[in-house]
Scaffold this motif. Sequence first.
Motif, PDB file in Angstrom:
ATOM      1  N   LYS A  25      21.867  21.028  84.742  1.00 18.40           N
ATOM      2  CA  LYS A  25      21.324  21.375  83.428  1.00 18.40           C
ATOM      3  C   LYS A  25      22.334  21.187  82.311  1.00 18.40           C
ATOM      4  O   LYS A  25      21.968  21.185  81.127  1.00 18.40           O
ATOM      5  N   PHE A  26      23.614  21.010  82.668  1.00 14.68           N
ATOM      6  CA  PHE A  26      24.639  20.821  81.650  1.00 14.68           C
ATOM      7  C   PHE A  26      24.871  19.342  81.323  1.00 14.68           C
ATOM      8  O   PHE A  26      25.650  19.043  80.411  1.00 14.68           O
ATOM      9  N   VAL A  27      24.220  18.446  82.041  1.00 14.38           N
ATOM     10  CA  VAL A  27      24.429  17.018  81.804  1.00 14.38           C
ATOM     11  C   VAL A  27      24.061  16.615  80.375  1.00 14.38           C
ATOM     12  O   VAL A  27      24.838  15.937  79.690  1.00 14.38           O
ATOM     13  N   PRO A  28      22.868  17.008  79.838  1.00 11.27           N
ATOM     14  CA  PRO A  28      22.560  16.647  78.453  1.00 11.27           C
ATOM     15  C   PRO A  28      23.577  17.217  77.463  1.00 11.27           C
ATOM     16  O   PRO A  28      23.949  16.536  76.496  1.00 11.27           O
ATOM     17  N   PHE A  29      24.034  18.444  77.695  1.00 12.48           N
ATOM     18  CA  PHE A  29      25.019  19.057  76.803  1.00 12.48           C
ATOM     19  C   PHE A  29      26.324  18.271  76.824  1.00 12.48           C
ATOM     20  O   PHE A  29      26.952  18.065  75.760  1.00 12.48           O
ATOM     21  N   MET A  30      26.743  17.823  78.005  1.00 12.06           N
ATOM     22  CA  MET A  30      27.969  17.033  78.096  1.00 12.06           C
ATOM     23  C   MET A  30      27.820  15.702  77.367  1.00 12.06           C
ATOM     24  O   MET A  30      28.771  15.210  76.743  1.00 12.06           O
ATOM     25  N   LEU A  31      26.627  15.124  77.404  1.00  6.22           N
ATOM     26  CA  LEU A  31      26.396  13.877  76.681  1.00  6.22           C
ATOM     27  C   LEU A  31      26.442  14.090  75.174  1.00  6.22           C
ATOM     28  O   LEU A  31      26.906  13.218  74.424  1.00  6.22           O
ATOM     29  N   VAL A  32      25.952  15.237  74.728  1.00  7.13           N
ATOM     30  CA  VAL A  32      26.044  15.564  73.299  1.00  7.13           C
ATOM     31  C   VAL A  32      27.504  15.609  72.868  1.00  7.13           C
ATOM     32  O   VAL A  32      27.897  15.030  71.842  1.00  7.13           O
ATOM     33  N   ALA A 147      29.256   7.126  81.244  1.00  5.94           N
ATOM     34  CA  ALA A 147      28.737   8.407  81.723  1.00  5.94           C
ATOM     35  C   ALA A 147      27.712   8.196  82.831  1.00  5.94           C
ATOM     36  O   ALA A 147      27.669   8.947  83.809  1.00  5.94           O
ATOM     37  N   ARG A 148      26.888   7.133  82.695  1.00  4.03           N
ATOM     38  CA  ARG A 148      25.885   6.854  83.725  1.00  4.03           C
ATOM     39  C   ARG A 148      26.547   6.487  85.043  1.00  4.03           C
ATOM     40  O   ARG A 148      26.096   6.916  86.113  1.00  4.03           O
ATOM     41  N   ASN A 149      27.626   5.700  84.996  1.00  7.48           N
ATOM     42  CA  ASN A 149      28.326   5.330  86.227  1.00  7.48           C
ATOM     43  C   ASN A 149      28.924   6.550  86.910  1.00  7.48           C
ATOM     44  O   ASN A 149      28.869   6.671  88.142  1.00  7.48           O
ATOM     45  N   LEU A 150      29.482   7.470  86.134  1.00  8.89           N
ATOM     46  CA  LEU A 150      30.017   8.699  86.713  1.00  8.89           C
ATOM     47  C   LEU A 150      28.904   9.531  87.340  1.00  8.89           C
ATOM     48  O   LEU A 150      29.068  10.113  88.427  1.00  8.89           O
ATOM     49  N   LEU A 151      27.759   9.602  86.650  1.00  6.55           N
ATOM     50  CA  LEU A 151      26.620  10.349  87.174  1.00  6.55           C
ATOM     51  C   LEU A 151      26.111   9.737  88.473  1.00  6.55           C
ATOM     52  O   LEU A 151      25.808  10.453  89.441  1.00  6.55           O
ATOM     53  N   HIS A 152      26.033   8.414  88.520  1.00  3.37           N
ATOM     54  CA  HIS A 152      25.576   7.741  89.742  1.00  3.37           C
ATOM     55  C   HIS A 152      26.522   8.015  90.908  1.00  3.37           C
ATOM     56  O   HIS A 152      26.079   8.270  92.034  1.00  3.37           O
TER      57      HIS A 152
END
Length: 489
Positions: A25-32, A147-152
């Motif tokens: 749930k913190f992923v969107p906040f980290m992207l902000v 960020a997407r590569n780290l998430l993957h």
Amino acid sequence: MTVVIGHSAATRTRVLTAPSSRSLKFVPFMLVLLDVAVVAAVSGLASFFDNGMPMFDAQAADDLGSRTTGPLVTLGWVVVIALGGGYRKQVLGGGSDEYKRVLNATLAYTGLLALILFVTQADVSRAFFLLLFAFGLPGLLLARWGARNLLHRARIAGHLGLPVLIAGSPEHVDDIHGVLDRTRWLGYRVVGAVTPPGEAGHTVGGVPVIGTTDDVTTAALQSNAQLILFAGGSSHSAQDLQEKVWQLEERGIGVVVAQSATGIIMSDRASFRPVGGLPLMHLGAPAWAQATRVGKRTFDFLGALALLAAFSPLFLFIALRIKLHDGGPVFFQQSRVGRQGVPFRCAKFRTMVPNAEDLLAALHAQTNYDGGLFKMADDPRITKPGRWLRRFSLDELPQLWNVVRGDMSLVGPRPPLPHEVARYDVAARRRLHVRPGMTGLWQVSGRSDLSWEHAIRLDLYYVDHWSMLQDLHILWRTLGVVILGRGAY
């Protein structure tokens, strides 16, 4: 409800049961925070170049990089991205929609900020304004890519996963599970399935059956699933499906509906309008109609010409390598089917022995070939130089001339053989609405490792969801696939 295109393929017998991470749930906040840092950095960089380069006439010392205005510009930019859905969980980590939202929001913010500066007559140099967005847009897109590569990587390692329960007939459950198991970077972790009454144990693909479709909500609560994916056979009627969705929504459980559950391909061109209290879905012009227009053709023509010029020394080296190996022809030409079923001659560098076609029937018998695209991991007909040409897709470079001629596109469905087209059903023939491509979703999703059915469905998805941004995304991903040589033989 989100729509996912189901694909058929062999599935693994194990079931991924990694629990959902609280950090998800913190992923969107980290992207902000990431976007705020990027915008702040490019604001400072634009201000530095504006004030430090004499060619720019910067008369104002208190510009957008000031203590008050700078933070407001940064905040406004991020707010517009948020309003455009750039931080929605549904678009993060997969597909081109995330990049498209950032791009559209940035373009909208550029116009909005220009209007505000004009109305307020703010003393801001035009050079700074141009530099801000010239640095900002690439910076934001590159940050999202990183960020997407780290998430993957985190998802593949078993972190930031979302427990998923698949509802549907055993066949459809295995179909969806096969896709999710192959694309672990999406973060969906299958914990079980609910099937029509009478099924028990496990599906053929190894997914444990933990309940029936008559009581999806109870099964979801017992398995701690955070998302239910409805596939074909999950409901008796549209009303039955709607009631199940209502029950799940009341308990905060997410819902995804696969195409097979509705029988209709829903996409961005679908809009709902109430008529007499009844919501009707209206379908706009198909995406493939846009993919045949002047903009894409111009991009293909100029891009292919530029690549032909850039790769001309490589062309010469490859041609000499093939000729010196066995003295045979440098090029191999084969009849392929193009847009609207028009045949054309597709050119490639020759990677097989000169009599490769004569040996094909024996290989068909040896491998029990039953139709579709014929590929062998250790095809004895491939020459020594042909192996490294195929590994890095260099054998397909001559197709750039097909792109210049208009037979092909840089991005599109795989160019089919005539005997493949002869076996097409009504759905598969939709692939012929657009020009075939040198690369496409099939290229960046597994290449030769894909099953025939999976490749067809990827091509159909491309035809029905085409966009110029998706083409650019596929070209970018192709670069990585070709360099690593994944799925090529």
